[in-house]
Design a protein around this motif. Sequence first.
Motif, PDB file in Angstrom:
ATOM      1  N   ILE A 201      16.492  37.809  44.866  1.00 22.85           N
ATOM      2  CA  ILE A 201      17.392  36.796  45.404  1.00 22.85           C
ATOM      3  C   ILE A 201      18.778  37.405  45.576  1.00 22.85           C
ATOM      4  CG2 ILE A 201      18.443  34.525  45.026  1.00 22.85           C
ATOM      5  CD1 ILE A 201      16.034  33.824  43.271  1.00 22.85           C
ATOM      6  N   PRO A 202      19.274  37.529  46.812  1.00 20.89           N
ATOM      7  CA  PRO A 202      20.580  38.171  47.017  1.00 20.89           C
ATOM      8  C   PRO A 202      21.705  37.568  46.176  1.00 20.89           C
ATOM      9  CG  PRO A 202      19.461  37.991  49.108  1.00 20.89           C
ATOM     10  CD  PRO A 202      18.608  37.251  48.101  1.00 20.89           C
ATOM     11  N   MET A 203      21.711  36.255  45.953  1.00 19.22           N
ATOM     12  CA  MET A 203      22.771  35.641  45.171  1.00 19.22           C
ATOM     13  C   MET A 203      22.578  35.811  43.668  1.00 19.22           C
ATOM     14  SD  MET A 203      23.976  32.259  47.284  1.00 19.22           S
ATOM     15  CE  MET A 203      25.427  32.100  46.237  1.00 19.22           C
ATOM     16  N   GLY A 204      21.435  36.379  43.258  1.00 14.31           N
ATOM     17  CA  GLY A 204      21.247  36.781  41.877  1.00 14.31           C
ATOM     18  C   GLY A 204      21.021  35.661  40.881  1.00 14.31           C
ATOM     19  N   ARG A 205      20.686  34.478  41.337  1.00 14.35           N
ATOM     20  CA  ARG A 205      20.440  33.386  40.399  1.00 14.35           C
ATOM     21  C   ARG A 205      19.425  32.428  41.015  1.00 14.35           C
ATOM     22  NH1 ARG A 205      22.509  28.445  41.886  1.00 14.35           N
ATOM     23  NH2 ARG A 205      24.264  28.396  43.363  1.00 14.35           N
ATOM     24  N   GLU A 206      18.810  31.643  40.138  1.00 10.18           N
ATOM     25  CA  GLU A 206      17.970  30.564  40.639  1.00 10.18           C
ATOM     26  C   GLU A 206      18.863  29.440  41.151  1.00 10.18           C
ATOM     27  OE1 GLU A 206      15.969  28.049  37.680  1.00 10.18           O
ATOM     28  OE2 GLU A 206      17.036  29.188  36.136  1.00 10.18           O
ATOM     29  N   GLY A 207      18.321  28.633  42.046  1.00  8.70           N
ATOM     30  CA  GLY A 207      19.069  27.484  42.509  1.00  8.70           C
ATOM     31  C   GLY A 207      19.014  26.350  41.504  1.00  8.70           C
ATOM     32  N   SER A 208      19.901  25.396  41.681  1.00 11.91           N
ATOM     33  CA  SER A 208      19.891  24.201  40.848  1.00 11.91           C
ATOM     34  C   SER A 208      19.385  23.022  41.666  1.00 11.91           C
ATOM     35  CB  SER A 208      21.297  23.894  40.326  1.00 11.91           C
ATOM     36  OG  SER A 208      22.127  23.434  41.388  1.00 11.91           O
ATOM     37  N   VAL A 209      18.934  21.999  40.968  1.00 13.22           N
ATOM     38  CA  VAL A 209      18.487  20.799  41.684  1.00 13.22           C
ATOM     39  C   VAL A 209      19.657  20.171  42.437  1.00 13.22           C
ATOM     40  CG1 VAL A 209      16.530  20.344  40.180  1.00 13.22           C
ATOM     41  CG2 VAL A 209      18.778  19.403  39.586  1.00 13.22           C
TER      42      VAL A 209
END
Length: 241
Positions: A201-209
């Motif tokens: 993931i380029p942004m380096g984090r999982e997404g949030s709900v």
Amino acid sequence: MATAFITGAGIRIGSAVARALGRAGYDLALHANRSVQSLEALAEELRGLGRQVSLYSADLSNAQEVDALGARVRADHPALEVLVHNAGLYERVPFESITREQYRRMLAVNLDAPFFLTQALLPSLRAGAQPLVVHLGDIGGERAVSHYAHYSASKAALLMLTRALAVELAPHVRVNAVSPGTVAFPESFDTAAREAILQRIPMGREGSVEDIARVVVFLAREAPYVTGQVLAVDGGRSAQL
């Protein structure tokens, strides 16, 4: 007062979307199947914001329950502004092991229920001022992932349904999809599995709900000329090989 109907609203993305739309001023019709207790707690929270909230329970893998749900919501809410098809099934099964029942249930919940609920609620949507239908897609509907053949097929079909309905129901009813990447890891994912995904993931984090919920509110309130689109909310994961 504008009303939004959300399926699978008891937990995770569905509850976040309900909260976001509630804060944006929408009254709410909320559905759950197994998460009824969580849904009732959410309803009390939203009523505390001054929202009107009605609750519904149905097994979306059962065609008769889908039809009954559509009829109840249409009778209770003659006009709808937002319809969010969030409820979905997700399971990891090797292709050679997928049974007809698993395949049927996956498509029933992820594709058939959105199809026939939208059909049932079309009179209510057409009575809305600027009605919007939102499908919750998935990166797996456009990028193949091993061991999820029936899931990916259901989500790919849902994305095409988004485009088909956007064309047919225009100009009054808009239809879009929000396509999450990795959002709120399932509890079954261990640390190694999570790290392997985060590295892609380029942004380096999982997404949030909340990342997903904000996009739904944007489509409802700020994007009256957007229809037939699939908005990826995946931290850039789908942009790279």
